[in-house]
Design a protein around this motif. Structure first.
Motif, PDB file in Angstrom:
ATOM      1  N   PRO A  57     -12.673 -22.179 -65.411  1.00 12.47           N
ATOM      2  CA  PRO A  57     -13.045 -23.134 -66.452  1.00 12.47           C
ATOM      3  C   PRO A  57     -12.035 -23.191 -67.586  1.00 12.47           C
ATOM      4  N   VAL A  58     -11.867 -24.395 -68.138  1.00 13.53           N
ATOM      5  CA  VAL A  58     -10.901 -24.564 -69.229  1.00 13.53           C
ATOM      6  C   VAL A  58     -11.312 -23.818 -70.484  1.00 13.53           C
ATOM      7  N   CYS A  59     -12.578 -23.435 -70.595  1.00 12.26           N
ATOM      8  CA  CYS A  59     -12.999 -22.684 -71.777  1.00 12.26           C
ATOM      9  C   CYS A  59     -12.334 -21.321 -71.857  1.00 12.26           C
ATOM     10  N   THR A  60     -11.701 -20.865 -70.776  1.00 12.54           N
ATOM     11  CA  THR A  60     -10.989 -19.586 -70.818  1.00 12.54           C
ATOM     12  C   THR A  60      -9.490 -19.740 -70.563  1.00 12.54           C
ATOM     13  N   LEU A  61      -8.994 -20.968 -70.562  1.00  8.44           N
ATOM     14  CA  LEU A  61      -7.568 -21.192 -70.327  1.00  8.44           C
ATOM     15  C   LEU A  61      -6.715 -20.497 -71.382  1.00  8.44           C
ATOM     16  N   CYS A  62      -7.091 -20.635 -72.650  1.00 12.30           N
ATOM     17  CA  CYS A  62      -6.307 -19.981 -73.709  1.00 12.30           C
ATOM     18  C   CYS A  62      -6.366 -18.463 -73.592  1.00 12.30           C
ATOM     19  N   ASP A  63      -7.511 -17.915 -73.194  1.00 10.87           N
ATOM     20  CA  ASP A  63      -7.607 -16.469 -72.985  1.00 10.87           C
ATOM     21  C   ASP A  63      -6.544 -16.003 -71.999  1.00 10.87           C
ATOM     22  N   GLU A  64      -6.392 -16.776 -70.926  1.00  6.81           N
ATOM     23  CA  GLU A  64      -5.457 -16.379 -69.873  1.00  6.81           C
ATOM     24  C   GLU A  64      -4.004 -16.549 -70.293  1.00  6.81           C
ATOM     25  N   MET A  65      -3.746 -17.406 -71.270  1.00  5.24           N
ATOM     26  CA  MET A  65      -2.378 -17.562 -71.770  1.00  5.24           C
ATOM     27  C   MET A  65      -2.060 -16.558 -72.870  1.00  5.24           C
ATOM     28  N   GLU A  66      -3.063 -16.160 -73.643  1.00  9.06           N
ATOM     29  CA  GLU A  66      -2.815 -15.300 -74.804  1.00  9.06           C
ATOM     30  C   GLU A  66      -2.822 -13.809 -74.482  1.00  9.06           C
ATOM     31  N   THR A  67      -3.617 -13.397 -73.507  1.00  4.03           N
ATOM     32  CA  THR A  67      -3.883 -11.980 -73.286  1.00  4.03           C
ATOM     33  C   THR A  67      -2.828 -11.358 -72.372  1.00  4.03           C
ATOM     34  N   PRO A  68      -2.076 -10.370 -72.872  1.00  3.14           N
ATOM     35  CA  PRO A  68      -1.038  -9.736 -72.048  1.00  3.14           C
ATOM     36  C   PRO A  68      -1.636  -8.988 -70.860  1.00  3.14           C
ATOM     37  N   GLY A  69      -0.787  -8.731 -69.871  1.00  5.34           N
ATOM     38  CA  GLY A  69      -1.199  -7.960 -68.708  1.00  5.34           C
ATOM     39  C   GLY A  69      -0.889  -8.685 -67.416  1.00  5.34           C
ATOM     40  N   ASP A  70      -1.150  -8.001 -66.304  1.00 13.37           N
ATOM     41  CA  ASP A  70      -0.911  -8.600 -64.997  1.00 13.37           C
ATOM     42  C   ASP A  70      -1.747  -9.865 -64.841  1.00 13.37           C
ATOM     43  N   GLY A  71      -1.113 -10.953 -64.414  1.00 18.93           N
ATOM     44  CA  GLY A  71      -1.812 -12.207 -64.223  1.00 18.93           C
ATOM     45  C   GLY A  71      -1.844 -13.103 -65.439  1.00 18.93           C
ATOM     46  N   GLN A  72      -1.227 -12.692 -66.538  1.00 16.49           N
ATOM     47  CA  GLN A  72      -1.171 -13.566 -67.713  1.00 16.49           C
ATOM     48  C   GLN A  72      -0.414 -14.848 -67.374  1.00 16.49           C
ATOM     49  N   ILE A  73      -0.955 -15.990 -67.801  1.00 17.16           N
ATOM     50  CA  ILE A  73      -0.267 -17.266 -67.584  1.00 17.16           C
ATOM     51  C   ILE A  73       0.919 -17.353 -68.534  1.00 17.16           C
ATOM     52  N   ARG A  74       2.118 -17.388 -67.957  1.00 13.57           N
ATOM     53  CA  ARG A  74       3.345 -17.501 -68.745  1.00 13.57           C
ATOM     54  C   ARG A  74       4.002 -18.867 -68.587  1.00 13.57           C
ATOM     55  N   ALA A  75       3.602 -19.578 -67.543  1.00 16.58           N
ATOM     56  CA  ALA A  75       4.129 -20.927 -67.298  1.00 16.58           C
ATOM     57  C   ALA A  75       2.966 -21.820 -66.887  1.00 16.58           C
ATOM     58  N   LEU A  76       3.065 -23.080 -67.264  1.00 17.94           N
ATOM     59  CA  LEU A  76       1.982 -24.018 -66.976  1.00 17.94           C
ATOM     60  C   LEU A  76       2.550 -25.311 -66.421  1.00 17.94           C
ATOM     61  N   ILE A  77       1.894 -25.816 -65.383  1.00 17.25           N
ATOM     62  CA  ILE A  77       2.197 -27.146 -64.850  1.00 17.25           C
ATOM     63  C   ILE A  77       1.026 -28.052 -65.204  1.00 17.25           C
ATOM     64  N   THR A  78       1.296 -29.125 -65.910  1.00 16.79           N
ATOM     65  CA  THR A  78       0.240 -30.099 -66.210  1.00 16.79           C
ATOM     66  C   THR A  78       0.529 -31.380 -65.436  1.00 16.79           C
ATOM     67  N   VAL A  79      -0.517 -31.977 -64.916  1.00 15.64           N
ATOM     68  CA  VAL A  79      -0.388 -33.225 -64.166  1.00 15.64           C
ATOM     69  C   VAL A  79      -1.342 -34.242 -64.785  1.00 15.64           C
ATOM     70  N   ALA A  80      -0.764 -35.331 -65.329  1.00 13.43           N
ATOM     71  CA  ALA A  80      -1.549 -36.422 -65.904  1.00 13.43           C
ATOM     72  C   ALA A  80      -2.620 -35.887 -66.847  1.00 13.43           C
ATOM     73  N   SER A  81      -2.216 -35.038 -67.775  1.00 14.61           N
ATOM     74  CA  SER A  81      -3.204 -34.396 -68.641  1.00 14.61           C
ATOM     75  C   SER A  81      -2.638 -34.189 -70.042  1.00 14.61           C
ATOM     76  N   ASN A  82      -3.546 -34.078 -70.994  1.00 14.40           N
ATOM     77  CA  ASN A  82      -3.173 -33.907 -72.399  1.00 14.40           C
ATOM     78  C   ASN A  82      -4.128 -32.902 -73.033  1.00 14.40           C
ATOM     79  N   PRO A  83      -4.010 -31.613 -72.678  1.00  9.15           N
ATOM     80  CA  PRO A  83      -5.007 -30.630 -73.103  1.00  9.15           C
ATOM     81  C   PRO A  83      -5.149 -30.478 -74.616  1.00  9.15           C
TER      82      PRO A  83
END
Length: 741
Positions: A369-395
């Motif tokens: 869910p997008v309600c935890t997207l920022c959590d996954e980008m902000e929180t360090p550790g294995d699996g942290q989102i460091r790169a993002l691909i957006t398609v036809a979107s404006n989050p």
């Protein structure tokens, strides 16, 4: 001078209206409704009339952009894909595939490539960090449908063409053009219900244009729909109004529903709904007595704390009144591109195959869910989102807690956007890959013919030839897939196209007992006149429920059939499809799925919980389309829309003035907004539309920047979500409103 008129389907919303487009010297100059279209019959909204403006928009990107020294530079396609490879693959090698996330916007479902070509790209990325606009939109309905009918594709639709009683909850189709119920000309279709002596009732905190057309408007409190539906179910059992309509042997869980509803008397829910007990009883009796009836719920029922429960209860009420799978009730489409399932049973559907890393929120339909997207980008550790691909979107504009989202995008190591514009979000990208314009690609509505209130099929070829130096979206997505699968930036998307169609055909031809068994080479040859999405569409149509079966049914459908019928094919009214389409292990409709039954306890607890004094809801407008049509001048005409609507009694209490300014504050943000006082809102509710606030540094959309507006998602809370579907809560946000001098 070269002049011609082209016929095509509008790709801008779910209504799928037919268009006539005048083209002079290679430029689209005017759009009209296609009076011969089998579905829309000439109906056209302002968005469709502006489609040529979108295609011709000088701000729409035609070349890839790569950020160099902090500035975007136009580059060749080869250099752009090389930049993608150089930016993303080292991150994958160092941190693993979960270091790359993807966020897919609502426009994806409006294109053939968004339906067919995204999956190969996502599979090639191989990350569990997949997100989309679904979890700020319709996913509660798909969750409840999956649990009840065994497939998220089995969404029960309102048969508005034949119903005698339509109860609309939290939907405003006169402004939205409909959603999860594909139908052009909702105004005409709703008036037709009234003309044939039917009843139209709208339940909404706002007296919308749809509510104004109705026989009756019930101004419910935001988020009160689940309580209302439970009380209606209680009345159905209490007054012996339950009638299963001949589906007794197809429905599991009727007695469980009887037990679950006992706490929800009309008196018990009155305070939570804002409706009088007699209103609830009378509504239930009318619904049960109607010759045919259907309950239809949409955004207002999904984007609330009980979104999944509400979506479920809509179908429970339809079933208990004998209106499930009945003409004029809630029925299921038969899309031409899908095989017709006639034998009930299957593995069923489940959620939670994996969980998010930070908060442990469960997966739904392959997404987190997008309600935890920022959590996954902000929180360090294995699996942290460091790169993002957006398609036809404006989050930044579309997702809750916009200020937090803005910071998260700023801090990414790398970002790639498949998009037409430099937006509030894509300005943070390192590479922007723009697909060709909307009139230079073919159109078939895979996503919406399965949600259509009438069975039709229509394909539109490109209106204007694709320029040689532009790429279709499927070519871009296949190139990204090839980069992630190790074939490199120089890979040819045509090779992936050949591979994917070979896999599709091969799978169908390997099934013993299939009429296609062993005919792979023959079928591939028959499909060879097309490529890309058209070739896949041709295969799906030929093997679909109305297909010609590669010669087995010569009068059946193929892509050529649709090309020969540019105004579409009318495939008839919705037909009863139960139990054949069910994919539940029991081969029955599960009226009481365990996941939803357990959540009823939360609903019971909320009966007595205190309520907020003032809450915020959104609203629709016929000239807007979420966050993705803000740069079209003709759609910006008229009074300002980015204003806070307030009830007169609330305005007096708070000292608000018509045209004055107010400060509105939620847990996550604060905004200063102009005020519009209107009788159309119930007390305790204020309304602000979403999709605005594009006047940010770096945005390259001249009209949108000049119009500005207010980004309501600075107020929506990313910590508020429905725990069953994980859908964000965008309606009923607690706020404080203060007058400004």
């Amino acid at each position: 001078m070269s002049e011609y008129t082209a016929i095509r389907t509008c790709p801008l919303c779910e209504a799928t209206c037919g268009l006539e487009i005048d083209v002079k010297d290679g430029v689209a100059v005017k759009v009209r409704g296609d009076k011969e279209d089998v579905f829309s019959k000439g109906y056209l909204c302002p968005k469709g009339a502006a489609l040529h403006e979108l295609h011709n928009d000088p701000d729409r990107l035609r070349r890839p952009l790569v950020k160099k020294n902090g500035e975007f530079v136009e580059v060749s396609w080869r250099e752009a894909f090389e930049a993608v490879e150089a930016g993303l693959l080292p991150l994958v090698e160092k941190y693993g595939r979960d270091a790359v996330g993807a966020y897919l916007g609502n426009p994806c479902v409006h294109t053939m490539a968004g339906i067919l070509a995204l999956r190969p790209m996502l599979k090639a990325i191989g990350s569990k960090n997949m997100f989309s606009a679904s979890t700020v939109d319709q996913i509660p309905k798909q969750v409840s449908s999956g649990l009840m009918f065994g497939s998220v594709a089995n969404v029960a639709l309102p048969d508005i063409e034949r119903t005698h009683f339509l109860l609309i909850l939290g939907a405003n189709p006169l402004e939205s053009n409909g959603s999860l119920a594909t139908a052009p000309n909702w105004p005409g279709r709703l008036r037709a219900i009234k003309d044939r002596g039917g009843r139209l009732i709208v339940v909404d905190p706002i007296k919308t244009r749809t509510a104004e057309l109705a026989h009756e408007h019930l101004a419910i409190k935001p988020g009160g729909d689940a309580f209302l539906l439970m009380a209606m179910i209680r009345v159905l059992f209490e007054e012996n109004l339950v009638d299963l309509g001949g589906l007794d042997d197809v429905l599991n869980g009727v007695e469980e529903i009887r037990a679950l509803c006992q706490s929800f008397t009309p008196e018990a829910v009155s305070q939570r709904t804002g409706l009088e007990p007699d209103q609830i009883r009378n509504l239930t009796r009318e619904l049960a007595a109607a010759e045919s009836a259907v309950v239809y719920g949409r955004m207002g029922t999904c984007t609330v704390p009980f979104g999944a429960l509400t979506s479920w209860l809509v179908d429970v009420v339809n079933a208990l009144t004998g209106n499930l799978d009945k003409p004029g009730g809630a029925m299921f489409a038969t899309p031409a591109h899908a095989p017709k399932k006639t034998k009930a049973g299957g593995k069923g559907w489940s959620l939670g195959r994996w969980k998010s890393r930070v908060k442990g929120l469960h997966e739904v339909m392959g997404e987190l869910p997008v309600c935890t997207l920022c959590d996954e980008m902000e929180t360090p550790g294995d699996g942290q989102i460091r790169a993002l691909i957006t398609v036809a979107s404006n989050p930044v504009i579309a997702l809750p807690n916009a200020a937090r989202m803005e910071k998260c995008l700023e801090n990414l190591d790398f970002m790639v956007s498949v998009d037409w514009y430099v937006t509030a979000s894509t300005r943070h990208a390192n590479v922007i890959l723009p697909p060709t314009g909307p009139l230079s690609t073919g159109q078939y509505d895979f996503g919406f013919y399965g949600l259509s209130v009438h069975n039709i099929a229509n394909y539109s070829p490109p209106v204007i030839p694709k320029p040689e130096d532009e790429l279709d979206k499927w070519e871009i997505l296949y190139k990204l897939a090839m980069i992630f699968s190790g074939q490199g930036a120089a890979g040819d998307p045509a090779a992936m196209d050949e591979f994917i169609i070979s896999m599709m055909v091969g799978g169908a031809c390997k099934r013993e007992g299939s009429p296609l068994f062993g005919k792979q080479d023959e079928i591939l040859q028959a499909l060879s006149q097309y490529k890309g999405m058209e070739r896949m569409l041709d295969f799906m149509l030929r093997t679909g429920c109305h297909g010609e079966g590669f010669g087995l049914n010569p009068k059946g459908l193929s892509l050529k059939t649709l090309l020969d019928n540019p105004h579409g094919l009318d495939l008839g009214h919705l037909e009863p499809r139960l139990p054949g389409i069910l994919k539940t292990p029991s081969a029955k409709v599960e009226l009481a799925p365990e996941v939803l039954v357990k959540d009823v306890e939360r609903l019971e607890q909320a009966l007595a919980s205190p309520q907020d004094d003032m809450v915020l809801v959104g609203r629709r407008h016929i000239r807007t389309n979420n966050s993705w049509l803000p740069n079209i001048p003709s759609l910006l005409k008229g009074p300002p829309r980015s204003v806070l609507q307030v009830n007169p009694q609330d305005a007096d209490r708070l000292g608000l003035k018509q045209g004055g300014m107010a400060e509105i504050e939620s847990r996550v943000g604060k905004l200063t907004v102009p005020v519009e006082i209107t009788e159309n809102l119930r007390q305790g509710v204020v309304s602000l539309p979403h999709g605005w606030g594009h006047d940010l540094p770096g945005v390259r959309m001249k009209a949108a920047r000049a119009y500005g507006g207010i980004n309501s998602n600075f107020l929506t809370d990313d910590q508020a979500f429905d725990p069953v579907s994980n859908n964000s809560v965008l309606n009923g946000i607690p706020v404080e409103v203060r007058a400004l001098d």
